[in-house]
Design a protein around this motif. Structure first.
Motif, PDB file in Angstrom:
ATOM      1  N   ILE A  91      -2.845  20.015 -30.916  1.00 24.22           N
ATOM      2  CA  ILE A  91      -3.067  18.700 -31.548  1.00 24.22           C
ATOM      3  C   ILE A  91      -4.561  18.413 -31.624  1.00 24.22           C
ATOM      4  CG2 ILE A  91      -2.748  16.213 -31.233  1.00 24.22           C
ATOM      5  CD1 ILE A  91      -0.042  16.901 -29.904  1.00 24.22           C
ATOM      6  N   ASN A  92      -5.246  18.641 -30.526  1.00 25.79           N
ATOM      7  CA  ASN A  92      -6.681  18.348 -30.455  1.00 25.79           C
ATOM      8  C   ASN A  92      -7.471  19.189 -31.451  1.00 25.79           C
ATOM      9  OD1 ASN A  92      -8.562  16.661 -29.210  1.00 25.79           O
ATOM     10  ND2 ASN A  92      -9.193  18.232 -27.771  1.00 25.79           N
ATOM     11  N   ASP A  93      -7.111  20.478 -31.546  1.00 28.88           N
ATOM     12  CA  ASP A  93      -7.850  21.377 -32.432  1.00 28.88           C
ATOM     13  C   ASP A  93      -7.489  21.161 -33.897  1.00 28.88           C
ATOM     14  OD1 ASP A  93      -9.037  22.436 -30.224  1.00 28.88           O
ATOM     15  OD2 ASP A  93      -7.746  24.205 -30.105  1.00 28.88           O
ATOM     16  N   HIS A  94      -6.213  20.933 -34.159  1.00 26.41           N
ATOM     17  CA  HIS A  94      -5.755  20.853 -35.541  1.00 26.41           C
ATOM     18  C   HIS A  94      -5.984  19.471 -36.162  1.00 26.41           C
ATOM     19  CE1 HIS A  94      -3.599  22.206 -39.045  1.00 26.41           C
ATOM     20  NE2 HIS A  94      -2.743  21.184 -38.961  1.00 26.41           N
ATOM     21  N   LEU A  95      -5.740  18.415 -35.379  1.00 23.89           N
ATOM     22  CA  LEU A  95      -5.848  17.063 -35.926  1.00 23.89           C
ATOM     23  C   LEU A  95      -7.171  16.387 -35.564  1.00 23.89           C
ATOM     24  CD1 LEU A  95      -2.225  15.770 -35.233  1.00 23.89           C
ATOM     25  CD2 LEU A  95      -3.154  16.744 -37.344  1.00 23.89           C
ATOM     26  N   GLY A  96      -7.916  16.997 -34.671  1.00 17.43           N
ATOM     27  CA  GLY A  96      -9.224  16.438 -34.325  1.00 17.43           C
ATOM     28  C   GLY A  96      -9.223  15.753 -32.970  1.00 17.43           C
ATOM     29  N   HIS A  97     -10.432  15.617 -32.431  1.00 17.04           N
ATOM     30  CA  HIS A  97     -10.558  15.043 -31.085  1.00 17.04           C
ATOM     31  C   HIS A  97     -10.196  13.567 -31.046  1.00 17.04           C
ATOM     32  CE1 HIS A  97     -12.279  18.582 -29.196  1.00 17.04           C
ATOM     33  NE2 HIS A  97     -13.060  18.745 -30.252  1.00 17.04           N
ATOM     34  N   SER A  98     -10.408  12.849 -32.128  1.00 16.81           N
ATOM     35  CA  SER A  98     -10.063  11.426 -32.119  1.00 16.81           C
ATOM     36  C   SER A  98      -8.566  11.234 -31.943  1.00 16.81           C
ATOM     37  CB  SER A  98     -10.534  10.750 -33.409  1.00 16.81           C
ATOM     38  OG  SER A  98      -9.870  11.302 -34.536  1.00 16.81           O
ATOM     39  N   VAL A  99      -7.765  12.080 -32.609  1.00 13.03           N
ATOM     40  CA  VAL A  99      -6.308  12.013 -32.435  1.00 13.03           C
ATOM     41  C   VAL A  99      -5.946  12.441 -31.021  1.00 13.03           C
ATOM     42  CG1 VAL A  99      -4.086  12.922 -33.205  1.00 13.03           C
ATOM     43  CG2 VAL A  99      -5.858  12.363 -34.885  1.00 13.03           C
ATOM     44  N   GLY A 100      -6.598  13.502 -30.530  1.00 12.47           N
ATOM     45  CA  GLY A 100      -6.335  13.953 -29.167  1.00 12.47           C
ATOM     46  C   GLY A 100      -6.630  12.871 -28.147  1.00 12.47           C
ATOM     47  N   ASP A 101      -7.768  12.161 -28.326  1.00  5.84           N
ATOM     48  CA  ASP A 101      -8.100  11.070 -27.407  1.00  5.84           C
ATOM     49  C   ASP A 101      -7.065   9.955 -27.484  1.00  5.84           C
ATOM     50  OD1 ASP A 101     -10.309  12.466 -26.651  1.00  5.84           O
ATOM     51  OD2 ASP A 101     -11.745  11.265 -27.808  1.00  5.84           O
ATOM     52  N   ALA A 102      -6.611   9.665 -28.698  1.00  2.00           N
ATOM     53  CA  ALA A 102      -5.603   8.619 -28.864  1.00  2.00           C
ATOM     54  C   ALA A 102      -4.297   9.007 -28.174  1.00  2.00           C
ATOM     55  CB  ALA A 102      -5.364   8.349 -30.347  1.00  2.00           C
ATOM     56  N   VAL A 103      -3.931  10.288 -28.231  1.00  2.00           N
ATOM     57  CA  VAL A 103      -2.724  10.769 -27.544  1.00  2.00           C
ATOM     58  C   VAL A 103      -2.856  10.540 -26.038  1.00  2.00           C
ATOM     59  CG1 VAL A 103      -1.423  12.842 -26.915  1.00  2.00           C
ATOM     60  CG2 VAL A 103      -2.048  12.441 -29.306  1.00  2.00           C
ATOM     61  N   LEU A 104      -4.024  10.871 -25.489  1.00  2.00           N
ATOM     62  CA  LEU A 104      -4.232  10.686 -24.049  1.00  2.00           C
ATOM     63  C   LEU A 104      -4.151   9.215 -23.664  1.00  2.00           C
ATOM     64  CD1 LEU A 104      -7.202  13.175 -23.496  1.00  2.00           C
ATOM     65  CD2 LEU A 104      -4.823  13.501 -22.810  1.00  2.00           C
TER      66      LEU A 104
END
Length: 810
Positions: free
Chosen positions: A432-445
């Protein structure tokens, strides 16, 4: 004279005395003449032809006769004395005799002056005159002895009439130089032009006194700040006789005053701009000094504020209530009694926090500061919070978790309960972090943290350790409570998330360790839960795994293997195998892929699938990777010049800033032509830090080394990656070849990738070719190169005679 000195220290008093002296001197001169005339003609009569024609009124007092009825015999007797004094006996009005001294002196033709004197009056007048002269002498001595004041007289026109030593000392002129000169020469040219000297005299005449301060000038041209007093002098008859003037050099006094004023202004400025409220109290507790900042903090409207008033006002603003106010005042009284610096911090009802510091001063008073530390306290609380909480999610961090679980273990021991620690790792987060970007990854966390926090109950705790790793614990008595806790957290994490328009789904791998059975300390519990979590992450059937004792053995074995791996190069335990790569259309050898092997002295051959991930994890991949590059290039340099080698690059190597320099050194050292070296990278290695990875790949390509994208068709298979960098080759993952004979989808994917390669003009190499049917399919679909057991197994270079004579595809 010393008794008069204090008078001379007061300018106004001494000025009045000086004016009186000047007036007295002028009047005394006139009176002296009158008194001398009185003494010389006291009882004066003018005789013409022997008869009294006029006389003064003293005759009435002395002779009790009319002037013209004077005894003729007396006249004869006096003429006979020829001007000498004759004692006469005159009859008093009351009939008694009266002695007088008389003399008759010629005053012109047929004219005589009769002089009568009362002996007693003459003696008194002489004594009075002597006393006046002595007083005048003493006052003159006093005036002359004063050197700090310029005291002198002016005539009605403003010319200097006399001059004392103080005037000479202050102005630099001697009496001979200045007497008779106009006093305007003590003024500046501008002041003279503005007629200030004349206006001063006019004002003194009009108002009875002129008093001012200003610059005056000495003989040498230097100036001094003068205090000036001018008073007019009048005679007994009211006539204007001149002016008395006194001048004092107040330059130092003015400079001192200016310094004090500057000091006062600076003090006021400093006090007014202090961030603290400041108060000075005397020994009795009365407020002497307070700045504006203090007035903003407390009310100082009381008529005579005291320490007690200020403290009570603070207590009222803190909304402490009756008992609270008494306790607050008692606390302050206690601080005042200590006689050393002490402080107290009070929260106010408006949200502010005030720090009060009392400092004693030598005279028994106090200096107190009142500082609003609200922002500082909030900053400190924020710093403490940041030190113990994760900045991204707001959850407690590892340090906070360790402290909390230590308390929980103590409580569980005292209460006979158990504590379970959960190690939690998010599944699919990296993708998720690599494919959708770090902003999405941060939002997931953040969302996962919010959801887990929302389902917590008393006795439960969750924290973030870093990355996608979380930890939790629960104090429990029954197993059902633990399983419910695990289920709640799992469901909170696994629920679907809609983030920035993306429908995101993550799961959780959970490891569980229980106190006291699995470990007796917090550190060991966390470590055991972590091991159980990794077991769950590797499991295909379950996402929650409870710790088991044998996991420790596996962990110890893994640590031992990592230690041995670091020593493998020095022990010459590593060696290289090469697997042939051939052209599908011609069967000619195009190159060899370099494969690393490890022959452990005790374990024997260790699978690359086991030690390569371990090398990346422990950091040994960097020295091992450099050894592989250097050894492979050195061996290939001795082969036929048309044979290439392909070396795999780890993501860790690609992220190493020294990679390009190492490659340059290896090529130079071994003499291998750069075009004969091909580096294989996976797309996941690029995605981790795409900008940095692509920059490194461009630098490598500039060296003349070719780049292949490995394992294409699995993971991302992003067209964006192919578009972002001009790869020299696409390597088709071996998993497709295993399924190509039975799966239409696999065959379709192979055809699509081959078509993609042709459209991009990038050759495609298929891995894992093990059957003739697979090779035939690749030939029919136009694949460029192939590699697999059908064409040749990996082997040491000495076991590959075809290196000297490349073979053909059978």
């Amino acid at each position: 004279m010393p008794a008069l000195w204090p008078i001379a220290q007061n300018l106004e008093t001494f000025g009045a005395l000086a004016a009186l002296f000047a007036t007295a001197m002028v009047a005394l001169a006139a009176r002296r003449k009158a008194r001398m005339a009185d003494l010389a003609t006291e009882g004066l009569a003018l005789l013409v032809m022997g008869r009294v024609v006029s006389g003064n009124r003293v005759f009435h007092d002395l002779s009790a006769r009319r002037w013209r009825d004077l005894n003729p015999g007396m006249i004869v007797r006096l003429r006979a004395a020829k001007g000498q004094v004759v004692r006469l006996e005159l009859e008093r009005p009351d009939g008694g005799p009266r002695s007088v001294d008389a003399a008759l002196r010629p005053a012109g033709w047929q004219t005589e002056v009769l002089i009568l004197r009362d002996p007693a009056n003459v003696l008194a007048a002489e004594l009075s005159l002597r006393h006046a002269i002595e007083g005048e002498r003493r006052l003159r001595l006093l005036i002359q002895s004063v050197t700090d004041y310029a005291i002198y007289m002016l005539d009605p026109s403003g010319n200097v009439a006399n001059w004392n030593s103080g005037a000479e000392r202050n102005k630099g002129y001697t009496a001979d130089e200045i007497v008779g000169q106009h006093f305007s020469r003590f003024f500046s040219a501008e002041d003279r032009l503005a007629r200030l000297p004349e206006r001063a005299l006019e004002r003194a005449l009009r108002q009875g006194k002129f008093q001012a301060e200003g610059w005056r000038y000495r003989k040498d041209g230097s100036r001094f700040w003068a205090s000036v007093l001018v008073e007019p002098i009048h005679g007994d008859d009211g006539a204007h006789l001149g002016f008395a003037k006194i001048t004092h050099d107040d330059t130092r006094k003015r400079e001192d005053a200016e310094r004090m004023a500057t000091l006062h202004r600076n003090l006021e400025l400093a006090l007014g701009n202090m961030s603290q409220g400041l108060a000075l109290f005397d020994a009795g507790g009365r407020l002497l000094i307070a700045n504006d900042r203090l007035r903003e903090i407390v009310d100082l409207s009381a008529a005579d504020p005291t320490q007690e008033n200020v403290a009570r006002e603070m207590a009222l603003r803190a909304d402490l209530g009756g008992d609270g106010i008494d306790e607050f005042l008692a606390a302050h009284r206690n601080l005042w009694s200590l006689r050393h610096e002490a402080e107290i911090v009070q929260d106010m009802r408006d949200g502010r926090t005030i720090r009060v510091v009392h400092r004693p001063v030598p005279d028994g008073g106090w200096v107190s500061t009142y500082e609003d530390i609200s922002e500082r306290r909030r900053s400190e609380e924020q710093i403490v919070h940041m030190a113990r909480h994760d900045t991204l999610t707001g959850l407690p961090n590892r340090a906070s978790f360790s402290d909390s679980i230590a308390w929980a273990l103590d409580a569980a021991t005292a209460g006979g309960n158990r504590v379970a620690v959960l190690g939690i790792d998010l599944d699919r987060f990296k993708e998720i972090n690599d494919h959708l970007g770090h902003s999405v990854g941060d939002a997931v966390l953040r969302l996962a943290a919010e959801r887990m926090t929302a389902v917590l109950q008393p006795g439960e705790f969750v924290a973030r350790f870093g990355g996608d790793e979380f930890a939790a614990f629960i104090e429990f008595r029954y197993d059902a409570d633990l399983h419910t806790f695990i289920k709640r957290l799992d469901q909170a994490i696994s629920a679907r998330m809609l983030i920035e328009g993306n429908d995101v789904s993550v799961g959780a791998s959970i490891g569980v360790a229980i106190f006291p059975g699995d470990a007796g300390s917090a550190e060991k519990l966390i470590a055991n839960a972590d091991m159980a979590m990794y077991r769950a992450k590797g499991s295909l059937s379950e996402n929650t795994c409870f710790y088991q004792a044998e996991m420790d053995e596996l962990a110890r074995a893994r640590r031992t293997l990592a230690r041995d791996l670091w020593q493998a190069i020095d022990r010459n335990e590593l060696h290289l195998h090469y697997q042939i790569q051939k052209s599908v259309s011609t069967g000619s050898t195009t190159g060899y892929e370099v494969l690393l092997r490890w022959n452990h002295p005790e374990r024997g051959p260790v699978s690359p699938a086991d030690f390569i991930p371990l090398a990346e994890e422990c950091g040994a991949i960097l020295p091992i990777g450099e050894w592989v590059l250097r050894t492979a290039c050195r061996e290939a340099a001795s082969w036929p010049s048309d044979i290439r080698i392909a070396v795999n690059l780890s993501p860790v190597q690609l992220g190493n800033g020294a990679l390009v320099d190492t490659l340059r050194d290896v090529l130079k050292e071994t003499g291998l032509a750069p075009w004969r070296l091909e580096l294989e990278v996976t797309e996941s290695a690029i995605i981790a830090d795409k900008a940095r990875a692509l920059h490194a790949l461009r630098q490598i390509k500039d060296l003349g080394v070719t780049i292949a994208i490995d394992d294409f068709g699995t993971g991302y298979s992003s067209l964006d990656t192919l578009r972002a960098f001009p790869f020299d080759k696409i390597k088709l993952d071996r998993s497709f070849m295993r399924e190509v004979e039975t799966s239409k989808q696999a065959k379709a994917i192979i055809r699509a990738i081959l078509a993609l390669g042709r459209s991009l003009d990038v050759p495609v190499l298929a891995e894992g070719v093990e059957t003739m049917a697979q090779l035939a399919l690749l030939q029919s679909e136009g694949c460029d190169e192939a590699q697999g057991f059908l064409l040749g197994r990996p082997a040491a270079p000495e076991m590959l005679p075809e290196l000297c004579s490349p073979g053909k595809v059978a």
